[in-house]
Design a protein around this motif. Structure first.
Motif, PDB file in Angstrom:
ATOM      1  N   LEU A  19       0.834  -1.207   0.000  1.00  0.00           N
ATOM      2  CA  LEU A  19       0.000   0.000   0.000  1.00  0.00           C
ATOM      3  C   LEU A  19       0.867   1.254   0.000  1.00  0.00           C
ATOM      4  CD1 LEU A  19      -2.797  -1.036   2.540  1.00  0.00           C
ATOM      5  CD2 LEU A  19      -2.892  -1.069   0.031  1.00  0.00           C
ATOM      6  N   ALA A  20       1.952   1.214   0.735  1.00  0.00           N
ATOM      7  CA  ALA A  20       2.854   2.366   0.800  1.00  0.00           C
ATOM      8  C   ALA A  20       3.522   2.629  -0.551  1.00  0.00           C
ATOM      9  CB  ALA A  20       3.915   2.153   1.875  1.00  0.00           C
ATOM     10  N   ARG A  21       3.754   1.585  -1.301  1.00  0.00           N
ATOM     11  CA  ARG A  21       4.408   1.734  -2.611  1.00  0.00           C
ATOM     12  C   ARG A  21       3.437   2.163  -3.706  1.00  0.00           C
ATOM     13  NH1 ARG A  21       7.259  -3.370  -0.905  1.00  0.00           N
ATOM     14  NH2 ARG A  21       9.366  -2.672  -0.374  1.00  0.00           N
ATOM     15  N   SER A  22       2.144   2.045  -3.460  1.00  0.00           N
ATOM     16  CA  SER A  22       1.164   2.411  -4.482  1.00  0.00           C
ATOM     17  C   SER A  22       1.131   3.930  -4.641  1.00  0.00           C
ATOM     18  CB  SER A  22      -0.221   1.865  -4.116  1.00  0.00           C
ATOM     19  OG  SER A  22      -0.712   2.507  -2.962  1.00  0.00           O
ATOM     20  N   ALA A  23       0.604   4.366  -5.762  1.00  0.00           N
ATOM     21  CA  ALA A  23       0.499   5.807  -6.014  1.00  0.00           C
ATOM     22  C   ALA A  23      -0.360   6.445  -4.933  1.00  0.00           C
ATOM     23  CB  ALA A  23      -0.121   6.037  -7.390  1.00  0.00           C
ATOM     24  N   GLU A  24      -0.013   7.670  -4.565  1.00  0.00           N
ATOM     25  CA  GLU A  24      -0.736   8.356  -3.493  1.00  0.00           C
ATOM     26  C   GLU A  24      -2.233   8.394  -3.797  1.00  0.00           C
ATOM     27  OE1 GLU A  24      -0.758  12.646  -1.270  1.00  0.00           O
ATOM     28  OE2 GLU A  24       1.099  11.913  -2.153  1.00  0.00           O
ATOM     29  N   GLY A  25      -3.020   7.964  -2.840  1.00  0.00           N
ATOM     30  CA  GLY A  25      -4.470   7.966  -2.988  1.00  0.00           C
ATOM     31  C   GLY A  25      -5.027   6.754  -3.706  1.00  0.00           C
ATOM     32  N   GLU A  26      -4.172   5.971  -4.360  1.00  0.00           N
ATOM     33  CA  GLU A  26      -4.634   4.784  -5.071  1.00  0.00           C
ATOM     34  C   GLU A  26      -5.081   3.725  -4.079  1.00  0.00           C
ATOM     35  OE1 GLU A  26      -3.017   1.479  -8.304  1.00  0.00           O
ATOM     36  OE2 GLU A  26      -1.591   2.752  -7.250  1.00  0.00           O
ATOM     37  N   ARG A  27      -6.202   3.115  -4.370  1.00  0.00           N
ATOM     38  CA  ARG A  27      -6.715   2.036  -3.532  1.00  0.00           C
ATOM     39  C   ARG A  27      -6.405   0.707  -4.219  1.00  0.00           C
ATOM     40  NH1 ARG A  27      -9.806   4.092   0.425  1.00  0.00           N
ATOM     41  NH2 ARG A  27     -10.626   6.184   0.114  1.00  0.00           N
ATOM     42  N   LEU A  28      -5.958  -0.252  -3.417  1.00  0.00           N
ATOM     43  CA  LEU A  28      -5.656  -1.577  -3.939  1.00  0.00           C
ATOM     44  C   LEU A  28      -6.642  -2.579  -3.362  1.00  0.00           C
ATOM     45  CD1 LEU A  28      -1.755  -1.647  -3.527  1.00  0.00           C
ATOM     46  CD2 LEU A  28      -3.079  -1.002  -5.555  1.00  0.00           C
ATOM     47  N   SER A  29      -7.053  -3.522  -4.176  1.00  0.00           N
ATOM     48  CA  SER A  29      -7.944  -4.574  -3.695  1.00  0.00           C
ATOM     49  C   SER A  29      -7.133  -5.637  -2.969  1.00  0.00           C
ATOM     50  CB  SER A  29      -8.694  -5.212  -4.874  1.00  0.00           C
ATOM     51  OG  SER A  29      -7.800  -5.981  -5.658  1.00  0.00           O
ATOM     52  N   VAL A  30      -7.808  -6.404  -2.147  1.00  0.00           N
ATOM     53  CA  VAL A  30      -7.150  -7.518  -1.465  1.00  0.00           C
ATOM     54  C   VAL A  30      -6.565  -8.461  -2.513  1.00  0.00           C
ATOM     55  CG1 VAL A  30      -7.550  -9.598  -0.077  1.00  0.00           C
ATOM     56  CG2 VAL A  30      -8.494  -7.432   0.655  1.00  0.00           C
ATOM     57  N   ARG A  31      -7.317  -8.680  -3.578  1.00  0.00           N
ATOM     58  CA  ARG A  31      -6.856  -9.590  -4.625  1.00  0.00           C
ATOM     59  C   ARG A  31      -5.565  -9.081  -5.266  1.00  0.00           C
ATOM     60  NH1 ARG A  31      -9.534 -12.837  -5.201  1.00  0.00           N
ATOM     61  NH2 ARG A  31     -11.411 -13.460  -6.128  1.00  0.00           N
ATOM     62  N   GLN A  32      -5.482  -7.762  -5.529  1.00  0.00           N
ATOM     63  CA  GLN A  32      -4.263  -7.184  -6.114  1.00  0.00           C
ATOM     64  C   GLN A  32      -3.064  -7.394  -5.189  1.00  0.00           C
ATOM     65  OE1 GLN A  32      -6.182  -3.228  -6.594  1.00  0.00           O
ATOM     66  NE2 GLN A  32      -4.882  -3.080  -8.412  1.00  0.00           N
ATOM     67  N   ARG A  68      -6.111   1.569   1.337  1.00  0.00           N
ATOM     68  CA  ARG A  68      -4.965   2.474   1.265  1.00  0.00           C
ATOM     69  C   ARG A  68      -4.547   2.787   2.697  1.00  0.00           C
ATOM     70  NH1 ARG A  68      -7.712   8.114  -0.814  1.00  0.00           N
ATOM     71  NH2 ARG A  68      -8.875   8.509   1.097  1.00  0.00           N
ATOM     72  N   LEU A  69      -3.355   3.322   2.848  1.00  0.00           N
ATOM     73  CA  LEU A  69      -2.882   3.667   4.184  1.00  0.00           C
ATOM     74  C   LEU A  69      -3.770   4.761   4.768  1.00  0.00           C
ATOM     75  CD1 LEU A  69       1.008   3.735   3.773  1.00  0.00           C
ATOM     76  CD2 LEU A  69      -0.450   1.866   4.569  1.00  0.00           C
ATOM     77  N   ALA A  70      -4.017   4.673   6.053  1.00  0.00           N
ATOM     78  CA  ALA A  70      -4.858   5.665   6.730  1.00  0.00           C
ATOM     79  C   ALA A  70      -4.071   6.926   7.084  1.00  0.00           C
ATOM     80  CB  ALA A  70      -5.473   5.059   7.990  1.00  0.00           C
ATOM     81  N   ARG A  71      -2.765   6.821   7.078  1.00  0.00           N
ATOM     82  CA  ARG A  71      -1.898   7.978   7.344  1.00  0.00           C
ATOM     83  C   ARG A  71      -0.586   7.777   6.595  1.00  0.00           C
ATOM     84  NH1 ARG A  71      -2.711   5.697  12.721  1.00  0.00           N
ATOM     85  NH2 ARG A  71      -0.883   4.579  13.408  1.00  0.00           N
TER      86      ARG A  71
END
Length: 142
Positions: A19-32, A68-71
């Motif tokens: 999640l930290a490596r994903s683009a800011e604000g991007e949401r990832l699914s559990v499956r991803q 996504r990360l909460a903070r």
């Protein structure tokens, strides 16, 4: 001497790092996350619920939902992630006797091992997810 994480903590750390490596604000699914990190989806769903409960991760349901990360990653310690899925990290059993500490007094090595345990916890509290994402040598004292 073994210092190991449970599978649950391993999966939690890997998921939070993803999640930290994903683009800011991007949401990832559990499956991803599960596919990317090679984690069983069923197990990761449980881990993600724990991370949401601990307010380290936020979840959104629906078509554009995900996690996504909460903070910011710099505000999340590795210890917080581990404790979110495993509970408190304070040792309650005697290193020599295996039973509860201090029942019959402390063992001969209690002070040494208790001190070492506390230092490990302090180190994990100082190490942030952001530092882990940057890689080896970026952690304080690392």
């Amino acid at each position: 001497m073994r210092l190991e994480l449970t599978k649950r903590a391993d999966y939690a750390i890997r998921a939070v790092l993803a999640l930290a490596r994903s683009a800011e604000g991007e949401r990832l699914s559990v499956r991803q996350v599960a596919l990317d990190q090679r984690i069983p989806v069923r197990f990761l769903s449980q881990v993600m619920r724990d991370l949401v409960r601990a307010e380290l991760v936020e979840a959104t349901v629906g078509r554009r939902g995900g996690y996504r990360l909460a903070r910011p990653a710099k505000a999340i310690s590795i210890l917080q992630v581990v404790e979110a899925v495993e509970g408190g990290s304070r040792r309650r059993t005697c290193i020599l006797r295996g039973g509860p500490c201090v029942v019959d007094g402390v063992c001969d090595v209690h002070v040494v091992f208790a001190s070492a345990h506390e230092e490990v916890l302090r180190r994990l509290q100082r190490a942030t997810i952001a530092e882990a994402v940057r890689g080896p040598g970026s952690q304080p004292g690392g």
